[in-house]
Design a protein around this motif. Sequence first.
Motif, PDB file in Angstrom:
ATOM      1  N   THR A 102      81.558  28.048  13.817  1.00 22.20           N
ATOM      2  CA  THR A 102      82.845  27.482  14.439  1.00 22.20           C
ATOM      3  C   THR A 102      83.572  28.560  15.197  1.00 22.20           C
ATOM      4  O   THR A 102      84.187  28.156  16.000  1.00 22.20           O
ATOM      5  CB  THR A 102      83.731  27.083  13.217  1.00 22.20           C
ATOM      6  OG1 THR A 102      83.706  28.113  12.090  1.00 22.20           O
ATOM      7  CG2 THR A 102      83.194  25.867  12.366  1.00 22.20           C
ATOM      8  N   LYS A 121      93.136  26.182  10.827  1.00 21.13           N
ATOM      9  CA  LYS A 121      92.950  24.981  10.831  1.00 21.13           C
ATOM     10  C   LYS A 121      91.844  24.527  11.993  1.00 21.13           C
ATOM     11  O   LYS A 121      91.243  23.549  11.674  1.00 21.13           O
ATOM     12  CB  LYS A 121      94.390  24.426  11.707  1.00 21.13           C
ATOM     13  CG  LYS A 121      95.886  24.511  10.568  1.00 21.13           C
ATOM     14  CD  LYS A 121      95.437  23.316   9.470  1.00 21.13           C
ATOM     15  CE  LYS A 121      96.864  23.499   8.562  1.00 21.13           C
ATOM     16  NZ  LYS A 121      96.511  22.509   7.457  1.00 21.13           N
ATOM     17  N   LEU A 122      91.863  25.298  13.166  1.00 24.48           N
ATOM     18  CA  LEU A 122      90.798  25.239  13.937  1.00 24.48           C
ATOM     19  C   LEU A 122      89.283  25.227  13.266  1.00 24.48           C
ATOM     20  O   LEU A 122      88.502  24.495  13.589  1.00 24.48           O
ATOM     21  CB  LEU A 122      91.008  25.926  15.170  1.00 24.48           C
ATOM     22  CG  LEU A 122      91.871  25.546  16.258  1.00 24.48           C
ATOM     23  CD1 LEU A 122      91.935  26.647  17.338  1.00 24.48           C
ATOM     24  CD2 LEU A 122      91.577  24.260  17.022  1.00 24.48           C
ATOM     25  N   TYR A 124      92.019  22.694  23.866  1.00 19.65           N
ATOM     26  CA  TYR A 124      91.442  21.982  22.535  1.00 19.65           C
ATOM     27  C   TYR A 124      90.694  21.071  22.947  1.00 19.65           C
ATOM     28  O   TYR A 124      89.470  20.940  22.344  1.00 19.65           O
ATOM     29  CB  TYR A 124      92.716  21.339  21.887  1.00 19.65           C
ATOM     30  CG  TYR A 124      92.334  20.745  20.643  1.00 19.65           C
ATOM     31  CD1 TYR A 124      92.355  21.251  19.516  1.00 19.65           C
ATOM     32  CD2 TYR A 124      92.380  19.241  20.648  1.00 19.65           C
ATOM     33  CE1 TYR A 124      91.979  20.461  18.492  1.00 19.65           C
ATOM     34  CE2 TYR A 124      92.192  18.553  19.558  1.00 19.65           C
ATOM     35  CZ  TYR A 124      91.870  19.249  18.551  1.00 19.65           C
ATOM     36  OH  TYR A 124      91.481  18.506  17.184  1.00 19.65           O
ATOM     37  N   VAL A 170      86.860  20.915  21.304  1.00 20.73           N
ATOM     38  CA  VAL A 170      86.399  19.779  20.558  1.00 20.73           C
ATOM     39  C   VAL A 170      85.276  19.119  21.098  1.00 20.73           C
ATOM     40  O   VAL A 170      84.181  18.826  20.262  1.00 20.73           O
ATOM     41  CB  VAL A 170      87.488  18.677  20.294  1.00 20.73           C
ATOM     42  CG1 VAL A 170      86.810  17.642  19.740  1.00 20.73           C
ATOM     43  CG2 VAL A 170      88.644  19.448  19.370  1.00 20.73           C
ATOM     44  N   THR A 226      82.075  21.309  20.594  1.00 23.65           N
ATOM     45  CA  THR A 226      81.783  21.086  18.950  1.00 23.65           C
ATOM     46  C   THR A 226      80.892  19.881  19.051  1.00 23.65           C
ATOM     47  O   THR A 226      79.839  19.749  18.073  1.00 23.65           O
ATOM     48  CB  THR A 226      82.881  21.179  18.190  1.00 23.65           C
ATOM     49  OG1 THR A 226      83.761  22.359  18.542  1.00 23.65           O
ATOM     50  CG2 THR A 226      82.545  21.318  16.968  1.00 23.65           C
ATOM     51  N   MET A 265      88.594  24.797  10.024  1.00 19.48           N
ATOM     52  CA  MET A 265      88.335  23.627   9.084  1.00 19.48           C
ATOM     53  C   MET A 265      88.019  22.351  10.163  1.00 19.48           C
ATOM     54  O   MET A 265      86.923  21.654   9.524  1.00 19.48           O
ATOM     55  CB  MET A 265      89.596  23.557   8.135  1.00 19.48           C
ATOM     56  CG  MET A 265      89.810  24.568   7.292  1.00 19.48           C
ATOM     57  SD  MET A 265      88.568  25.260   6.260  1.00 19.48           S
ATOM     58  CE  MET A 265      88.249  23.671   5.318  1.00 19.48           C
ATOM     59  N   GLU A 266      88.608  22.147  11.121  1.00 19.20           N
ATOM     60  CA  GLU A 266      88.485  20.903  11.952  1.00 19.20           C
ATOM     61  C   GLU A 266      87.013  21.013  12.485  1.00 19.20           C
ATOM     62  O   GLU A 266      86.224  20.002  12.345  1.00 19.20           O
ATOM     63  CB  GLU A 266      89.547  20.795  13.116  1.00 19.20           C
ATOM     64  CG  GLU A 266      89.489  19.556  13.646  1.00 19.20           C
ATOM     65  CD  GLU A 266      90.474  19.129  14.539  1.00 19.20           C
ATOM     66  OE1 GLU A 266      90.432  18.325  15.164  1.00 19.20           O
ATOM     67  OE2 GLU A 266      91.612  19.773  14.287  1.00 19.20           O
ATOM     68  N   PHE A 267      86.621  22.204  13.140  1.00 19.31           N
ATOM     69  CA  PHE A 267      85.436  22.522  13.837  1.00 19.31           C
ATOM     70  C   PHE A 267      84.200  22.244  12.703  1.00 19.31           C
ATOM     71  O   PHE A 267      83.304  21.762  13.102  1.00 19.31           O
ATOM     72  CB  PHE A 267      85.198  23.858  14.437  1.00 19.31           C
ATOM     73  CG  PHE A 267      86.337  23.665  15.728  1.00 19.31           C
ATOM     74  CD1 PHE A 267      86.669  22.345  16.410  1.00 19.31           C
ATOM     75  CD2 PHE A 267      86.529  24.938  16.339  1.00 19.31           C
ATOM     76  CE1 PHE A 267      87.458  22.422  17.332  1.00 19.31           C
ATOM     77  CE2 PHE A 267      87.481  25.026  17.383  1.00 19.31           C
ATOM     78  CZ  PHE A 267      88.013  23.767  17.992  1.00 19.31           C
ATOM     79  N   LYS A 268      84.628  22.911  11.540  1.00 19.73           N
ATOM     80  CA  LYS A 268      83.566  22.914  10.518  1.00 19.73           C
ATOM     81  C   LYS A 268      83.361  21.559  10.079  1.00 19.73           C
ATOM     82  O   LYS A 268      82.089  21.047   9.751  1.00 19.73           O
ATOM     83  CB  LYS A 268      84.270  23.377   9.141  1.00 19.73           C
ATOM     84  CG  LYS A 268      83.198  23.655   8.286  1.00 19.73           C
ATOM     85  CD  LYS A 268      83.968  24.651   7.023  1.00 19.73           C
ATOM     86  CE  LYS A 268      82.999  24.785   5.721  1.00 19.73           C
ATOM     87  NZ  LYS A 268      83.729  25.582   4.784  1.00 19.73           N
ATOM     88  N   THR A 269      84.235  20.365  10.077  1.00 18.84           N
ATOM     89  CA  THR A 269      84.049  19.133   9.904  1.00 18.84           C
ATOM     90  C   THR A 269      83.403  18.291  10.938  1.00 18.84           C
ATOM     91  O   THR A 269      82.297  17.489  10.676  1.00 18.84           O
ATOM     92  CB  THR A 269      85.700  18.405   9.582  1.00 18.84           C
ATOM     93  OG1 THR A 269      86.219  19.171   8.695  1.00 18.84           O
ATOM     94  CG2 THR A 269      85.305  16.805   9.348  1.00 18.84           C
ATOM     95  N   LEU A 270      83.712  18.741  11.951  1.00 20.92           N
ATOM     96  CA  LEU A 270      82.911  17.855  13.082  1.00 20.92           C
ATOM     97  C   LEU A 270      81.530  18.548  13.511  1.00 20.92           C
ATOM     98  O   LEU A 270      80.687  17.715  13.520  1.00 20.92           O
ATOM     99  CB  LEU A 270      83.695  18.343  14.535  1.00 20.92           C
ATOM    100  CG  LEU A 270      85.183  17.765  14.725  1.00 20.92           C
ATOM    101  CD1 LEU A 270      85.587  18.561  16.139  1.00 20.92           C
ATOM    102  CD2 LEU A 270      84.959  16.380  14.931  1.00 20.92           C
TER     103      LEU A 270
END
Length: 226
Positions: free
Chosen positions: A72, A53-54, A212, A216, A219, A56-61
């Motif tokens: 990531t 999950k982290l 977190y 974030v 990132t 995928m989120e960091f990849k989006t950011l």
Amino acid sequence: MMTNLFSVFDPSTNLGDMSLNWMSTLLGLLYIPMGFWLIPSRHIILWNKIMYKLHMEFKTLIGYKQSNKGSTFIFISLFSIIMFNNFLGLFPYIFTSTSHMVMNLSLALPLWLSFMIFGWINNTQHMFAHLVPQGTPAILMPFMVCIESISNIIRPGTLAVRLTANMIAGHLLLTLLGNTGPNLSTSLILLLIITQVALLVLESAVAIIQSYVFAVLSTLYSSEVN
């Protein structure tokens, strides 16, 4: 006996001239290798899901680019080490390394510095454009450059101070309440124990949230230099 309120955070366990307190930073590594040798348990499966999950989120950011593949995992590792140290600090007699600016600045400063060096060398025009927000009146541009430059320079400090302050605040509150225990009656001690347990649950949530937030924000800072 404590000489002042913050002495609970002082490194005090020594072997000769070497402080053993900072070895607690590496205690989290003892939990990781077991996952490679044992049959995957529910804890390992849960941890893998959190890492996915982290990722995928960091990849989006960061933004999906060919050059960013695998980057990531830097921030996932950052999240992991901070969270392990935050949690370990909640156990009795374990030194909380993330409550010290030395530890947090050692994580934030090299990371921010590497982003700045990479950005100014490879994307100089883009970095200059970031100093003046779009739509700024011409008369305000010199002031905006100063403000944006200062806000950029203090980023590693704000990352480190935020984590340090949040770790210190919870531990200080637990220490202050714990020191009142010997002077209380039996009924009040029961109330104190319930309060301490509630604070420990809150501190567990803070341990996750702050790690977190640190990851974030790091990132987001890296995504600005691309």
